[in-house]
Write an enzyme that holds these catalytic residues in place. Structure first.
Site, mmCIF file in Angstrom:
data_model
loop_
_atom_site.group_PDB
_atom_site.id
_atom_site.type_symbol
_atom_site.label_atom_id
_atom_site.label_comp_id
_atom_site.label_asym_id
_atom_site.label_seq_id
_atom_site.Cartn_x
_atom_site.Cartn_y
_atom_site.Cartn_z
ATOM 1 N N ARG A 199 78.799 24.796 9.903
ATOM 2 C CA ARG A 199 78.020 23.590 10.206
ATOM 3 C C ARG A 199 78.344 23.185 11.652
ATOM 4 N NH1 ARG A 199 80.629 22.259 5.109
ATOM 5 N NH2 ARG A 199 79.089 22.103 3.440
ATOM 6 N N LYS B 129 83.322 19.587 4.988
ATOM 7 C CA LYS B 129 83.021 18.253 4.461
ATOM 8 C C LYS B 129 84.116 17.817 3.503
ATOM 9 C CE LYS B 129 77.990 17.965 4.653
ATOM 10 N NZ LYS B 129 76.745 17.973 3.867
ATOM 11 N N HIS C 128 71.961 24.528 12.503
ATOM 12 C CA HIS C 128 72.005 24.791 11.060
ATOM 13 C C HIS C 128 71.212 26.046 10.682
ATOM 14 C CE1 HIS C 128 73.912 22.786 7.709
ATOM 15 N NE2 HIS C 128 72.901 23.140 6.932
ATOM 16 N N ARG D 180 73.468 28.888 10.017
ATOM 17 C CA ARG D 180 74.126 28.796 8.710
ATOM 18 C C ARG D 180 73.188 29.312 7.613
ATOM 19 N NH1 ARG D 180 78.301 26.037 6.115
ATOM 20 N NH2 ARG D 180 77.730 24.886 4.234
ATOM 21 N N HIS E 19 80.360 25.057 -0.216
ATOM 22 C CA HIS E 19 79.564 24.228 -1.122
ATOM 23 C C HIS E 19 80.368 23.945 -2.386
ATOM 24 C CE1 HIS E 19 75.512 25.885 0.617
ATOM 25 N NE2 HIS E 19 75.977 24.882 1.332
ATOM 26 N N TYR F 276 69.303 29.630 -1.213
ATOM 27 C CA TYR F 276 69.217 30.827 -0.375
ATOM 28 C C TYR F 276 68.765 32.050 -1.156
ATOM 29 C CZ TYR F 276 71.777 27.809 2.737
ATOM 30 O OH TYR F 276 72.138 26.756 3.529
#
Length: 179
Positions: A46, A70, A142, A145, A168, A177
């Site tokens: 990211r 994150k 992004h 990514r 994730h 994806y």
């Protein structure tokens, strides 16, 4: 109720290679920018993760990068040979010149003032080389990514492995994806 998420724009492997090769290696900013884009794609980072990447988080000889994602979650992501090559050149040739100009605070990627990058700084690099490469898609940081994840899955990578590399927490986030 979950709404249908739009499939993110991706670049083909060919477009990624075209984009990276459109970045020269004649001066310190091109060397740095090539490394930034190589690492972003190779590791599926990211924008905030590329900015936060410290010199102490990159283990080129082991082929791995320690990423703080994150929620301050740590993960280790493999880094590709091309990104390792580009990053070694950057560290050995350009980074010290940038670091001597400011407060690097250990950041891997430094702007022209020797400080860590802002989000806009990274965004501008991506925009600059998208225009130079002649790619006519809307490319953001992004996009690399999304392309990373899609290329791994197209190549037969396990969905759970891709989930871990992307950081994730929920597999459904990674499943976009599998389009």
């Amino acid at each position: 109720i979950k709404t249908n998420r739009k499939i993110p724009e991706i670049l083909s492997v060919n477009e990624i290679n075209k984009k990276i090769s459109s970045i020269g290696d004649k001066n310190k900013s091109q060397i740095r920018d090539r490394s930034i884009i190589s690492v972003m794609y190779s590791c599926g980072l990211r924008i905030g993760e590329i900015i936060a990447l410290n010199l102490s988080n990159i283990f080129l000889n082991e082929g791995v990068v320690r990423v703080i994602g994150k929620g301050n979650k740590e993960r280790f992501v493999p880094i590709g040979k091309k990104a390792i090559f580009d990053t070694k050149i950057y560290i050995n040739s350009s980074r010290g010149i940038y670091a001597s100009k400011g407060q690097s605070k250990g950041k891997l990627f430094l702007n022209s003032r020797g400080n860590g990058f802002s989000r806009m700084g990274i965004y501008n690099i991506v925009r600059k080389y998208t225009n130079l490469s002649g790619i006519r898609k809307k490319v953001t940081p992004h996009t690399f990514r999304h392309s990373f994840a899609t290329h791994l899955l197209e190549g037969g990578a396990d969905l759970r492995a891709v989930q871990q590399m992307l950081g994730h927490s929920d597999i459904s986030t990674t499943q976009i994806y599998t389009h």
